[in-house]
Motif scaffolding. Sequence first.
Motif, PDB file in Angstrom:
ATOM      1  N   SER A  68     -29.400  48.630 -32.627  1.00 24.03           N
ATOM      2  CA  SER A  68     -30.402  47.728 -33.233  1.00 24.03           C
ATOM      3  C   SER A  68     -31.402  48.485 -34.106  1.00 24.03           C
ATOM      4  N   THR A  69     -30.906  49.211 -35.082  1.00 25.56           N
ATOM      5  CA  THR A  69     -31.776  49.988 -35.965  1.00 25.56           C
ATOM      6  C   THR A  69     -31.567  49.569 -37.417  1.00 25.56           C
ATOM      7  N   PHE A  70     -32.487  49.996 -38.275  1.00 20.92           N
ATOM      8  CA  PHE A  70     -32.334  49.753 -39.718  1.00 20.92           C
ATOM      9  C   PHE A  70     -32.730  51.016 -40.469  1.00 20.92           C
ATOM     10  N   ALA A  90     -34.656  52.901 -43.394  1.00 23.82           N
ATOM     11  CA  ALA A  90     -35.941  52.654 -44.048  1.00 23.82           C
ATOM     12  C   ALA A  90     -35.780  52.253 -45.510  1.00 23.82           C
ATOM     13  N   ASN A  91     -35.008  53.025 -46.289  1.00 17.70           N
ATOM     14  CA  ASN A  91     -34.883  52.701 -47.717  1.00 17.70           C
ATOM     15  C   ASN A  91     -34.137  51.381 -47.931  1.00 17.70           C
ATOM     16  N   GLU A  92     -33.210  51.024 -47.020  1.00 19.43           N
ATOM     17  CA  GLU A  92     -32.521  49.732 -47.131  1.00 19.43           C
ATOM     18  C   GLU A  92     -33.491  48.583 -46.877  1.00 19.43           C
ATOM     19  N   ALA A  93     -34.435  48.789 -45.961  1.00 16.81           N
ATOM     20  CA  ALA A  93     -35.430  47.743 -45.687  1.00 16.81           C
ATOM     21  C   ALA A  93     -36.302  47.483 -46.916  1.00 16.81           C
ATOM     22  N   VAL A  94     -36.708  48.540 -47.607  1.00 16.40           N
ATOM     23  CA  VAL A  94     -37.513  48.367 -48.821  1.00 16.40           C
ATOM     24  C   VAL A  94     -36.678  47.693 -49.902  1.00 16.40           C
ATOM     25  N   LYS A 129     -33.771  57.901 -45.934  1.00 18.41           N
ATOM     26  CA  LYS A 129     -32.659  57.561 -45.050  1.00 18.41           C
ATOM     27  C   LYS A 129     -33.011  57.945 -43.615  1.00 18.41           C
ATOM     28  N   LEU A 130     -34.003  57.259 -43.094  1.00 18.18           N
ATOM     29  CA  LEU A 130     -34.450  57.461 -41.721  1.00 18.18           C
ATOM     30  C   LEU A 130     -34.252  56.171 -40.930  1.00 18.18           C
ATOM     31  N   LEU A 131     -33.965  56.311 -39.647  1.00 16.79           N
ATOM     32  CA  LEU A 131     -33.710  55.144 -38.804  1.00 16.79           C
ATOM     33  C   LEU A 131     -34.981  54.706 -38.081  1.00 16.79           C
ATOM     34  N   TYR A 132     -35.247  53.405 -38.166  1.00 21.73           N
ATOM     35  CA  TYR A 132     -36.376  52.806 -37.465  1.00 21.73           C
ATOM     36  C   TYR A 132     -35.868  51.632 -36.640  1.00 21.73           C
ATOM     37  N   ARG A 133     -36.719  51.179 -35.727  1.00 23.45           N
ATOM     38  CA  ARG A 133     -36.338  50.080 -34.843  1.00 23.45           C
ATOM     39  C   ARG A 133     -37.569  49.239 -34.525  1.00 23.45           C
ATOM     40  N   PHE A 134     -37.342  47.943 -34.341  1.00 24.48           N
ATOM     41  CA  PHE A 134     -38.422  47.067 -33.881  1.00 24.48           C
ATOM     42  C   PHE A 134     -38.651  47.305 -32.390  1.00 24.48           C
TER      43      PHE A 134
END
Length: 399
Positions: free
Chosen positions: A56-58, A60-64, A106-111
């Motif tokens: 369940s991660t996203f 960072a650059n894809e989110a922007v 290209k870093l992974l973040y999560r809610f």
Amino acid sequence: MECDDPSLLLSSSLQSSAEACLRQAEILKLGDLLRFRMHHSKLIKDRSSDNSTYPSTFMANEAVNWLLEKREAPDRPTGVKIMKKYFKYDVIHHVCDSVSSFRDAKLLYRFRDDDGTLMQERQTKLLRRAERMYMRMLIQEDTLLRHKQPGSELYSRIFQGRELVDWLIQNREVSSRLDGESLCRTMVEYGILQHVSRLYHFSDSAMLYQFAIAFRRKRKIIEILDVRTAPLKHDSDGNQSSLLDLCAALPFNDFVLAPSASNTEPMAVSIVERRGGASNTYYLRYYKPPPSPLRGPPSVLSKPVSVEELLEPGAPYLSKSLTILGDDVGWGFVIRGTGPCHVQAVDPGGPAAGAGMKVRQFLHTVNGMCSLRLDYQTINRLIVAGPRRLVLEVLEPFD
């Protein structure tokens, strides 16, 4: 609306605390909005990095990129600034907590809501419980949320304190009046509930209260940028502008149901003229709808199907399990029937379509409850009163 009991007056510190909690609730609502939208767009998924898998991660650059694509941000710097705010307010975090801010890379973040590390757990649970209660109130025929005019002022969606305690007991939210009053006082202290004057604490009496949070307000992701400073929007705010916004989206001579001036029965608002220019002007004509209900579109079923036919051994139906994550609009499907109910329509771009829902499927269970003998109105109430994560078991006919 004044109170004769001075002990019920909220202290200035408690008022400030309630307002701070209310702003935190707005952050939680905006975080839910971003999370559900990103889940729906399939940005959040299990990813691998450095021989480890992070669920369940996203990226960072894809989110922007997604914020720009969906026009939630006017430019990339603003998109990055939006995500930085969500990071600052602890809605999202780096998967290893080794990065101290949000970076457009290209870093992974999560809610935090996806990995169970969301802070302020008590406030979060109370907020979501209050929202569930609010939605149940809205769909009930004899709704507690009414427009009233005590004296010279008109209030929207208000209720007496004792009426709310009655409702809590009747709907099994609490077991006694003492527990009900305690729950309501906690909601006042957390900025979820308020006296209409915003000066008094909760009392199991005829004093008038309302929900402070506009649960159904359509929020925008970019609001996170000024959530700490912007004027708070309460549940009673913005009814007229909402109607005009809806009219703006309707074609010429179309109509929408709206409350009548007396608030006793609905009226239909018809757009009879629209003029262009710097700002559109709408001329609204009110009229009562016909006494008999308008007929909907014909059923997608070629013939009626009974519960017994669905459950008959060897029946030509395939059982499927669907998990639908609702977005800020809903789940994206329409059901019809008196038991069993079938899927009448599916929004092609909605959450239901993405989960594999199709027309002519029959609803077998809703969140674990058998629904084969329930009518569509009862099922709708169950869905709206439940969580946004909807789990259905459907029976799909063989093609």
